[in-house]
Design an enzyme around this catalytic site. Structure first.
Site, PDB file in Angstrom:
ATOM      1  N   CYS A  12       0.861  -1.169   0.000  1.00 18.14           N
ATOM      2  CA  CYS A  12       0.000   0.000   0.000  1.00 18.14           C
ATOM      3  C   CYS A  12       0.902   1.225   0.000  1.00 18.14           C
ATOM      4  O   CYS A  12       2.123   1.129   0.137  1.00 18.14           O
ATOM      5  CB  CYS A  12      -0.896  -0.011   1.235  1.00 18.14           C
ATOM      6  SG  CYS A  12       0.029   0.127   2.768  1.00 18.14           S
ATOM      7  N   CYS A  95       3.191   5.681   8.707  1.00 20.74           N
ATOM      8  CA  CYS A  95       2.232   5.873   7.608  1.00 20.74           C
ATOM      9  C   CYS A  95       1.363   7.095   7.914  1.00 20.74           C
ATOM     10  O   CYS A  95       0.833   7.220   9.026  1.00 20.74           O
ATOM     11  CB  CYS A  95       1.365   4.632   7.479  1.00 20.74           C
ATOM     12  SG  CYS A  95      -0.075   4.879   6.443  1.00 20.74           S
ATOM     13  N   HIS A 123      -1.373  -5.081  18.622  1.00 25.07           N
ATOM     14  CA  HIS A 123      -0.723  -4.602  17.397  1.00 25.07           C
ATOM     15  C   HIS A 123       0.030  -3.295  17.686  1.00 25.07           C
ATOM     16  O   HIS A 123      -0.503  -2.412  18.361  1.00 25.07           O
ATOM     17  CB  HIS A 123      -1.779  -4.382  16.307  1.00 25.07           C
ATOM     18  CG  HIS A 123      -1.189  -4.219  14.941  1.00 25.07           C
ATOM     19  ND1 HIS A 123      -0.624  -3.042  14.519  1.00 25.07           N
ATOM     20  CD2 HIS A 123      -1.049  -5.089  13.921  1.00 25.07           C
ATOM     21  CE1 HIS A 123      -0.185  -3.200  13.278  1.00 25.07           C
ATOM     22  NE2 HIS A 123      -0.423  -4.445  12.885  1.00 25.07           N
ATOM     23  N   GLU A 125       0.544  -0.685  16.013  1.00 24.11           N
ATOM     24  CA  GLU A 125      -0.185   0.529  15.614  1.00 24.11           C
ATOM     25  C   GLU A 125      -1.137   0.957  16.727  1.00 24.11           C
ATOM     26  O   GLU A 125      -1.200   2.135  17.096  1.00 24.11           O
ATOM     27  CB  GLU A 125      -0.984   0.271  14.332  1.00 24.11           C
ATOM     28  CG  GLU A 125      -1.803   1.498  13.925  1.00 24.11           C
ATOM     29  CD  GLU A 125      -2.791   1.227  12.789  1.00 24.11           C
ATOM     30  OE1 GLU A 125      -2.479   0.417  11.903  1.00 24.11           O
ATOM     31  OE2 GLU A 125      -3.871   1.824  12.815  1.00 24.11           O
ATOM     32  N   SER A 217       1.631 -10.318   9.860  1.00 16.49           N
ATOM     33  CA  SER A 217       0.916  -9.166   9.317  1.00 16.49           C
ATOM     34  C   SER A 217      -0.578  -9.269   9.607  1.00 16.49           C
ATOM     35  O   SER A 217      -1.267 -10.163   9.106  1.00 16.49           O
ATOM     36  CB  SER A 217       1.152  -9.101   7.805  1.00 16.49           C
ATOM     37  OG  SER A 217       0.110  -8.383   7.175  1.00 16.49           O
ATOM     38  N   ASN A 219      -3.081  -7.347   8.687  1.00 22.46           N
ATOM     39  CA  ASN A 219      -3.999  -7.155   7.561  1.00 22.46           C
ATOM     40  C   ASN A 219      -4.018  -8.374   6.649  1.00 22.46           C
ATOM     41  O   ASN A 219      -5.049  -8.714   6.076  1.00 22.46           O
ATOM     42  CB  ASN A 219      -3.698  -5.848   6.816  1.00 22.46           C
ATOM     43  CG  ASN A 219      -2.583  -5.967   5.806  1.00 22.46           C
ATOM     44  OD1 ASN A 219      -2.802  -6.423   4.690  1.00 22.46           O
ATOM     45  ND2 ASN A 219      -1.367  -5.580   6.188  1.00 22.46           N
ATOM     46  N   SER A 261       1.774  -5.374   3.054  1.00 23.95           N
ATOM     47  CA  SER A 261       3.220  -5.331   3.262  1.00 23.95           C
ATOM     48  C   SER A 261       3.951  -6.432   2.481  1.00 23.95           C
ATOM     49  O   SER A 261       5.084  -6.767   2.786  1.00 23.95           O
ATOM     50  CB  SER A 261       3.510  -5.450   4.760  1.00 23.95           C
ATOM     51  OG  SER A 261       2.712  -6.469   5.340  1.00 23.95           O
TER      52      SER A 261
END
Lengths: 285, 285
Positions: A12, A95, A123, A125, A217, A219, A261
């Site tokens: 992305c 990001c 996570h 994030e 990952s 996602n 990713s």
């Protein structure tokens, strides 16, 4: 046999940007170059960066000097303070869409909303977003968890940028019953939604689905779970070595997608392997 | 036969307050006393007020002088301005919960949100709320209508105070898919929600349901619709004269509830009629 490859598969915008920042840093600051945690959640891409001399360190304490790159998922307030105190040279590869989620979280807190994050509490994030809020922040990975909370006067809801949109919607619908005021920012990255939607469409058409990406990952894991709900013959793999020809035997339509990713070179390798198996005749595997 | 009467049946706080304000006004300002539209949506209660000398007028233009009472549903900005211009003596019986919805609507508009009202566009409460917003405001009575709208950057949602909560929730869940930011104020009156919930519980237990209230009362209509979904033998009536004994024949459990604008004397009359029918033996009706 037909192979359908998702247009949205792979890097992305935020991951691409982080990889570019890191590659440039490897040229400009080759000495004592570190990332705090893996730059992105893909072991093969991280290996590539390590080849450029970059060291992955889990804690600021383990970086004595030099440059630290903050990964795409963002950095926690505690680590940011420590890095500044140590006078490390900081390169921020967070990001921008993740940063936007952090801004909305702070905004909601500052305006008196109780904050709720739809996401995975473990996570990085989510850990980073939470760290900027001086109060307890609940993180929900499913609707069942929300049912134990509330009621609230003013509730603010955001989501981890790579969350499933349907979960976000479910949580909002559930919470609106238990609030006087609800304010929700849709912080889910558009690329994630598009990738998930495309994966659903492909999974409906095929009799086997391959999802490529790091096992760490989030996602990619969610992408595989979404596909598996539709097509039980869904295989999450990291590299072409893991593609077992037997699993494709007799399949007429194979779908292929990849997490945010996943480097294009890995996707290409797997595509070529499927094509070469096809040439050999999938029926005979 | 068992009769179950809803504890929440009848006058809500706002209607009670409006009736008290009007009764007091009839004593203090008996000459040229008017209400702009019916004070509440119950013909029998309005008839009682007319007996005290109060005249119902649909337009400010029809009130040459004296006192005007603004009804429980609120007054539109246009009518407010006209009444002030005419120097009428104003008594405001707007329900404080309706006023709160007006305040939130203005607040959302002032802060740049596109406003959406979950409600009935023809209802005076909604007409009044809308009149304070200088831009177009969409009003939705079902989810199908929302599907034609959006996407929005900043969407603000409120509800008519007597709307069904499940519709409000459905609209919020639908809209969150199509916004960057959604802000929803739960402006549904708690008394309405409690009354609807209690009606659902009673309707599940009985084999006949009586809902009492003005045919022009939105909240009574919705109450009847909610009960009818559960118990098809649901009858919406205004007065005891409309209670047809044959409808109760053979019923073992009868439920009874009433809208927010239904006077207690009407509920009492109907209760007594049911009890007297019971004494006669419902089986023989």
């Amino acid at each position: 046999m037909k192979l359908i490859i998702a247009k949205s598969a792979g890097f992305c915008f935020g991951v691409k940007r982080a990889m570019e920042i890191a590659t440039e840093a490897a040229q400009k600051h080759p000495k004592d170059l570190h990332t705090l945690g893996p730059l992105i959640h893909n072991p093969q891409a991280v290996e590539f960066l390590e080849g450029l001399g970059m060291k992955v360190r889990e804690r600021i304490e383990d970086i004595p000097r030099g440059t630290v790159i903050f990964r795409s998922h963002g950095v926690s307030l505690g680590d940011l303070v420590k890095a500044r105190k140590k006078k490390l040279h900081i390169i921020d590869a967070t990001c921008p869409i993740v940063k936007r989620a952090q801004v909305f979280a702070k905004h909601l807190h500052r305006h008196g909303y109780t904050l709720l994050i739809v996401g995975d509490a473990q996570h990085p994030e989510v850990e980073a977003i939470r760290s900027y809020i001086p109060e307890r922040v609940d993180v929900m990975e499913n609707v069942a968890a929300v049912q134990r909370l509330g009621p609230w006067d003013k509730l603010g809801i955001i989501a981890q940028t790579t969350q499933s949109f349907s979960l976000f919607k479910e949580v909002v619908a559930f919470c609106v019953e238990r609030v006087k005021e609800l304010r929700a920012f849709n912080t889910i990255c558009r690329a994630t939604t598009v990738r998930q939607m495309e994966a659903v469409e492909i999974a409906k058409k095929v009799d086997c689905m391959i999802v490529i990406g790091g096992y760490n990952s989030g996602n990619t894991q969610r992408l595989a779970a979404i596909c598996r709900d539709i097509q039980p013959h869904t295989y999450h793999i990291e590299t072409s070595q893991e593609l077992r020809p037997k699993r494709l035997a007799g399949r007429e339509k194979i779908g292929l997608t990849a997490g945010a990713s996943t480097p294009s070179w890995i996707i290409k390798e797997i595509e070529q392997k499927v094509q070469s198996l096809k040439a050999k005749g999938l029926k005979d595997l």
